[in-house]
Enzyme design. Structure first.
Site, mmCIF file in Angstrom:
data_model
loop_
_atom_site.group_PDB
_atom_site.id
_atom_site.type_symbol
_atom_site.label_atom_id
_atom_site.label_comp_id
_atom_site.label_asym_id
_atom_site.label_seq_id
_atom_site.Cartn_x
_atom_site.Cartn_y
_atom_site.Cartn_z
ATOM 1 N N TRP A 49 0.834 -1.211 0.000
ATOM 2 C CA TRP A 49 0.000 0.000 0.000
ATOM 3 C C TRP A 49 0.865 1.256 0.000
ATOM 4 O O TRP A 49 0.511 2.259 -0.615
ATOM 5 C CB TRP A 49 -0.921 0.007 1.225
ATOM 6 N N HIS A 50 2.004 1.193 0.668
ATOM 7 C CA HIS A 50 2.851 2.380 0.795
ATOM 8 C C HIS A 50 3.603 2.719 -0.482
ATOM 9 O O HIS A 50 4.095 3.837 -0.620
ATOM 10 C CB HIS A 50 3.837 2.211 1.953
ATOM 11 N N GLY A 51 3.705 1.793 -1.412
ATOM 12 C CA GLY A 51 4.368 2.151 -2.653
ATOM 13 C C GLY A 51 4.828 0.954 -3.459
ATOM 14 O O GLY A 51 4.917 -0.172 -2.957
ATOM 15 N N PHE A 102 1.736 8.462 -1.227
ATOM 16 C CA PHE A 102 1.010 7.200 -1.079
ATOM 17 C C PHE A 102 -0.472 7.361 -1.405
ATOM 18 O O PHE A 102 -1.179 6.398 -1.485
ATOM 19 C CB PHE A 102 1.177 6.639 0.343
#
Length: 471
Positions: A321-323, A471
């Site tokens: 999810w963060h990248g 994000f």
């Protein structure tokens, strides 16, 4: 548009507040906030408004369909699954497609064209909120919105649009149509906004200079002391950056009658990693728990293997999810391993009796995690971690470390001190009403002074974009 920018503080926000409380207070206030939010979002990249509007309309339709076929569980569930799939596909295309094709080429020996796709700001946040809307309607945790503009306001409301906190639909369902703005909420909102602004402008941005210097020089070599100083600086930077943004978002919400849930609760005082993640980015943790972990069976499943799989799914998704980077995958895997060990050993419920050992273990794990998180590649993270233990480092202590400490010692002390509940402790200890009133008055003066100091920094243009905008 950044919250910590002159255009937002001196132009956008005053105009929105003035018009909201005069012309639009009793009529069309939701529509006005929606238009204001679209202007806010489209200020830098107007073309991305189309993506967000498509997401809003798509999930508005899905919400209506889920509600319409509520009695037919099978059909309603199929609509829900299709809506979640479509949302994830859109997120995948913009955030992960290029990364996926690049790795297929790299490890599969193919020569596919890697598209250059610009990431819309905040797409992870507003996509998760859109999913929350449809799921909460399906679960009957929130009423379906017949008004498209109300769904749009929930997803696009500017305080939490681009960097959270992730607001569950069920928490603001009632307030969309029935909120009551009060002077107390508004004043608390202003106070909270300034505290968040101070965190960002005064502490986070100062720490960013040191962290950037350390991480950008890793290939040329840094000393052990500077490697640790840079890691600690980034640990403070990301906390004050993100918690500062959350404070500003919560404060802005209060100004317009919305009550968002807290997103941070002094995470660096945690005694284990599991506790850290109950205190850090609370809204993301709750989202994964309620929309992924519990539907998978959570920890109530009979098989330990199934529990481990459930934890693995949550933490690999948290990392991704963060990248789109292997460093985020590794970061997620690291926390999966630590939390799994804590849960199965019982350490998350019965930590060591010596509290300082618990704190030391947790902070060490978190700092190592932030080094991986901050690094551009896994090899770069490895080089940095090696420098921290003296492998390949340019000596133990150098003049650069001493210089940065001397110039920023006040900021380090302040950052460390206020990462703990110092103010809460003092407030609870003061029971006499007169002293409390004096403290309250003094805090108002202090907050006003902080605002003036922040403005001087902003005038000098010494601010950075928020980390979580990526994000």
């Amino acid at each position: 548009m950044l919250f910590s920018s002159n255009i937002f503080i001196f132009v956008f926000l005053p105009i929105v507040i003035l018009l909201y409380y005069t012309i639009f207070r009793f009529k069309f206030k939701n529509l006005f906030l929606l238009v204001s939010s679209l202007i806010f979002y489209g200020w830098g990249e107007p073309k991305f408004i189309i993506i967000m509007i498509m997401s809003i309309f798509m999930n508005y339709i899905f919400g209506l369909l889920v509600d319409k076929f509520r009695e037919d569980k099978s059909k309603a569930k199929s609509i829900l699954i299709f809506s979640m799939t479509l949302n994830i596909v859109v997120l995948f295309i913009f955030k992960y497609l290029s990364f996926t094709i690049y790795n297929i080429n790299m490890y599969g020996g193919y020569n596919l064209n890697v598209p250059s796709i610009t990431l819309p700001i905040g797409i992870s946040f507003f996509t998760f909120q859109a999913i929350s809307y449809v799921v909460d309607v399906y679960r009957n945790d929130g009423k379906v919105q017949k008004n498209l503009f109300n769904v749009a306001l929930y997803i696009a409301f500017f305080p939490q649009l681009v960097a959270g906190p992730i607001v569950k639909y069920s928490t603001v369902d009632y307030e969309i149509n029935n909120r009551k703005e009060t002077f107390k909420d508004f004043s608390n909102g202003v106070w909270r906004f300034i505290i968040g602004l101070s965190k960002k402008v005064l502490i986070s941005n100062t720490m960013a200079v040191i962290a950037d210097a350390a991480f950008s020089n890793i290939y040329s070599g840094i000393s052990v002391s500077f490697a640790w100083l840079g890691a600690i600086a980034y640990t403070l930077q990301i906390f004050y950056d993100f918690s500062g943004y959350s404070d500003m978002a919560i404060g802005l919400g209060l100004m317009f009658g919305f009550h968002f849930e807290e997103n941070f609760n002094y995470p660096y005082i945690s005694q284990n990693v599991s506790e850290f993640w109950r205190r850090w980015h609370i809204s993301l943790g709750k989202w994964f728990k309620e929309y992924v972990y519990f539907p998978l069976g959570g920890s109530r499943v009979k098989s330990n293997d199934r529990k481990i799989i459930n934890l693995f799914v949550v933490w690999i998704l948290t990392g991704i999810w963060h990248g789109a980077s292997w460093t985020f995958v590794l970061w997620g895997l690291m926390y999966f391993l630590l939390i799994t060990v804590e849960k199965f050993s019982g350490f998350d419920k019965r930590p060591c009796k010596k509290i300082w050992i618990n704190h030391l273990y947790t902070l060490l794990a978190v700092i190592i995690g932030w080094v991986i998180f901050r690094s551009n590649t896994i090899s770069e993270a490895g080089m940095y971690l090696k420098s921290m233990i003296g492998i390949g480092a340019n000596g133990l202590v150098d003049n650069v470390t001493i210089m940065y400490i001397k110039e920023n010692i006040i900021f380090f002390i302040t950052g460390i001190l206020f990462s703990m509940p110092v103010i809460d402790y003092i407030t609870k200890k003061i029971k006499r009403k007169k002293i409390y009133a004096i403290l309250e008055f003094s805090s108002s003066i202090i907050v006003f002074i902080l605002f003036i100091i922040c403005i001087t920094y902003l005038v000098k243009n010494t601010y950075n974009p928020f980390i979580y905008f990526n994000f």
